[in-house]
Design an enzyme around this catalytic site. Structure first.
Site, PDB file in Angstrom:
ATOM      1  N   GLN A  38      -5.182  -1.524   9.315  1.00 18.90           N
ATOM      2  CA  GLN A  38      -5.052  -2.855   8.712  1.00 18.90           C
ATOM      3  C   GLN A  38      -5.638  -3.920   9.641  1.00 18.90           C
ATOM      4  O   GLN A  38      -5.334  -3.953  10.833  1.00 18.90           O
ATOM      5  CB  GLN A  38      -3.569  -3.130   8.421  1.00 18.90           C
ATOM      6  CG  GLN A  38      -3.309  -4.382   7.606  1.00 18.90           C
ATOM      7  CD  GLN A  38      -3.776  -4.291   6.157  1.00 18.90           C
ATOM      8  OE1 GLN A  38      -3.983  -3.213   5.614  1.00 18.90           O
ATOM      9  NE2 GLN A  38      -3.963  -5.426   5.528  1.00 18.90           N
ATOM     10  N   LYS A  68       0.838  -1.210   0.000  1.00 17.26           N
ATOM     11  CA  LYS A  68       0.000   0.000   0.000  1.00 17.26           C
ATOM     12  C   LYS A  68       0.870   1.256   0.000  1.00 17.26           C
ATOM     13  O   LYS A  68       0.582   2.229  -0.701  1.00 17.26           O
ATOM     14  CB  LYS A  68      -0.948  -0.009   1.206  1.00 17.26           C
ATOM     15  CG  LYS A  68      -2.046  -1.048   1.060  1.00 17.26           C
ATOM     16  CD  LYS A  68      -2.937  -1.209   2.284  1.00 17.26           C
ATOM     17  CE  LYS A  68      -3.897  -2.383   2.029  1.00 17.26           C
ATOM     18  NZ  LYS A  68      -4.930  -2.549   3.043  1.00 17.26           N
ATOM     19  N   ASP A  93     -11.656   2.435   3.622  1.00 11.87           N
ATOM     20  CA  ASP A  93     -12.017   1.024   3.493  1.00 11.87           C
ATOM     21  C   ASP A  93     -13.523   0.838   3.327  1.00 11.87           C
ATOM     22  O   ASP A  93     -13.978  -0.234   2.944  1.00 11.87           O
ATOM     23  CB  ASP A  93     -11.601   0.257   4.760  1.00 11.87           C
ATOM     24  CG  ASP A  93     -10.180  -0.255   4.706  1.00 11.87           C
ATOM     25  OD1 ASP A  93      -9.745  -0.688   3.622  1.00 11.87           O
ATOM     26  OD2 ASP A  93      -9.496  -0.233   5.749  1.00 11.87           O
TER      27      ASP A  93
HETATM   28  N1  L34 Z   1      -8.351  -2.493   6.852  1.00 11.90           N
HETATM   29  N2  L34 Z   1      -7.546  -4.579   6.335  1.00 11.90           N
HETATM   30  C1  L34 Z   1      -8.064  -3.414   5.924  1.00 11.90           C
HETATM   31  N3  L34 Z   1      -8.306  -3.135   4.623  1.00 11.90           N
HETATM   32  C2  L34 Z   1      -8.025  -4.053   3.670  1.00 11.90           C
HETATM   33  O1  L34 Z   1      -8.331  -3.809   2.385  1.00 11.90           O
HETATM   34  C3  L34 Z   1      -7.455  -5.273   4.046  1.00 11.90           C
HETATM   35  N4  L34 Z   1      -7.060  -6.234   3.134  1.00 11.90           N
HETATM   36  C4  L34 Z   1      -7.208  -7.649   3.467  1.00 11.90           C
HETATM   37  C5  L34 Z   1      -6.568  -7.865   4.849  1.00 11.90           C
HETATM   38  N5  L34 Z   1      -6.797  -6.754   5.778  1.00 11.90           N
HETATM   39  C6  L34 Z   1      -7.247  -5.532   5.403  1.00 11.90           C
HETATM   40  C7  L34 Z   1      -5.996  -6.090   2.321  1.00 11.90           C
HETATM   41  O2  L34 Z   1      -5.444  -5.026   2.117  1.00 11.90           O
HETATM   42  C8  L34 Z   1      -6.447  -8.324   2.354  1.00 11.90           C
HETATM   43  N6  L34 Z   1      -5.643  -7.275   1.755  1.00 11.90           N
HETATM   44  C9  L34 Z   1      -4.640  -7.485   0.791  1.00 11.90           C
HETATM   45  C10 L34 Z   1      -3.952  -6.433   0.187  1.00 11.90           C
HETATM   46  C11 L34 Z   1      -2.950  -6.648  -0.739  1.00 11.90           C
HETATM   47  C12 L34 Z   1      -2.616  -7.917  -1.106  1.00 11.90           C
HETATM   48  C13 L34 Z   1      -3.289  -8.970  -0.518  1.00 11.90           C
HETATM   49  C14 L34 Z   1      -4.290  -8.755   0.409  1.00 11.90           C
HETATM   50  C15 L34 Z   1      -1.512  -8.123  -2.085  1.00 11.90           C
HETATM   51  O3  L34 Z   1      -0.716  -7.245  -2.304  1.00 11.90           O
HETATM   52  N7  L34 Z   1      -1.422  -9.317  -2.689  1.00 11.90           N
HETATM   53  C16 L34 Z   1      -0.399  -9.670  -3.664  1.00 11.90           C
HETATM   54  C17 L34 Z   1       0.616 -10.669  -3.104  1.00 11.90           C
HETATM   55  C18 L34 Z   1       1.148 -10.313  -1.775  1.00 11.90           C
HETATM   56  C19 L34 Z   1       2.180 -11.319  -1.273  1.00 11.90           C
HETATM   57  O4  L34 Z   1       3.181 -11.506  -1.980  1.00 11.90           O
HETATM   58  O5  L34 Z   1       1.994 -11.881  -0.177  1.00 11.90           O
HETATM   59  C20 L34 Z   1      -1.085 -10.340  -4.847  1.00 11.90           C
HETATM   60  O6  L34 Z   1      -0.535 -10.309  -5.950  1.00 11.90           O
HETATM   61  O7  L34 Z   1      -2.162 -10.911  -4.668  1.00 11.90           O
END
Ligand code: L34
Length: 278
Positions: free
Chosen positions: A93, A49, A116
């Site tokens: 988060q 983020k 959010d």
């Molecule tokens: N308050 N909490 C709040 N807002 C959110 O919108 C979230 N979420 C979920 C968990 N808690 C939260 C997220 O941000 C899930 N989440 C989230 C955000 C980004 C990614 C995954 C989940 C992400 O960047 N995923 C990458 C891979 C990351 C890795 O390498 O581990 C992807 O390509 O899917």
């Protein structure tokens, strides 16, 4: 053979739009990112983020608090951020440590800075259809569905999972586009049969290999919101990709599907928050 939905490419385009708008208008936009404790997955997401903020020209202010932080301390911080004119968006988060009540924290965030869209006021606005923000993950999923050229109107959509963060708002956004929506969960009878009706299947369960080929209709659009680690500690979604992919018309990968979209929509919401406050 399904076509892969490229969440990285779609999210990149959205971030570029946000960046161009901030740059061309010379806007000053700030996002506070609050993380409590040492969950390694949360750390990765929060870092992603912050990187996206940097790309878009949004100032990010990180508040990394220790696991032992008291609920009151966290609420006091949020109140300070609510009153800080440099902060347009506040993101706490999740998950939070067990001794902190999530709803108390979400309730404290000013609805105008709640990027959010978790605050009850914003949830209610979404249900009514009069909203400033959409929740990042479901909004990102809608963008991915649109990117395939699929018209949601009149489609059978099945959402697996009923969380406040994904399942429930996901169903609402599909409903807004005139889908026939079914929400499934752990008490659903004959889950496979219900899922097989879906033209669009969205899985937000949090269990690796949960969605198998027998649950998917030939030609369905399959969206995998899951973010799990398998036995080899490899990042994977809810969908048993290798066997579902041949049946689907379109499918999202994990990683590189919904995850990057969550972040792109957060950037969009932070820009909307700026406008809402000026
Ligand atoms: N308050 N909490 C709040 N807002 C959110 O919108 C979230 N979420 C979920 C968990 N808690 C939260 C997220 O941000 C899930 N989440 C989230 C955000 C980004 C990614 C995954 C989940 C992400 O960047 N995923 C990458 C891979 C990351 C890795 O390498 O581990 C992807 O390509 O899917």
């Amino acid at each position: 053979m399904a076509k892969l939905i490229d969440g990285k490419a779609v999210s990149q385009k959205i971030k570029e739009e946000v960046r161009d708008e901030i740059e061309s208008k010379g806007l000053d936009v700030g996002l506070a990112v609050v993380i409590v404790g040492n969950d390694p997955a949360s750390r990765v997401y929060v870092n992603n983020k912050k990187k996206a903020c940097e790309f878009c020209g949004i100032k990010s202010y990180e508040y990394a608090l220790p696991e032992e932080t008291k609920e009151k301390e966290l609420r006091d911080l949020i109140r300070t951020l609510n009153n800080d004119p440099n902060i347009n968006g506040i993101l706490v988060q999740l998950p939070l440590p067990k001794h902190i009540r999530e709803y108390k924290i979400i309730k404290t965030i000013s609805p105008k800075k709640d990027v959010d869209a978790f605050h009850a006021e914003n949830v209610g606005r979404i249900v009514i259809g009069n909203y400033a923000f959409l929740p990042c993950t479901p909004a990102g999923v809608m963008e991915l569905i649109h990117s395939t050229g699929t018209d949601v109107d009149g489609k059978e959509c099945v959402v697996i999972g009923r969380s406040n963060i994904v399942g429930k708002p996901m169903a609402m956004l599909l409903l807004h586009e005139n889908a026939t929506v079914t929400i499934c969960h752990s008490h659903t009878k004959d889950l496979a049969e219900v899922c097989r009706r879906a033209d669009i299947l969205v899985s937000a369960v949090g269990k690796a290999d949960f969605v198998t080929a027998d649950m998917v209709k030939e030609g369905a659009v399959v969206i995998d919101v899951g973010m799990n680690r398998n036995a080899e500690n490899k990042l994977c979604g809810d969908v048993k990709f290798d066997e579902v992919e041949p049946k689907a018309s379109y499918i999202t990968p994990v990683p590189g599907g919904v995850g990057p979209m969550t972040i792109a929509m957060l950037m969009k919401n932070t820009l909307s928050a700026k406008y809402l406050q000026s």
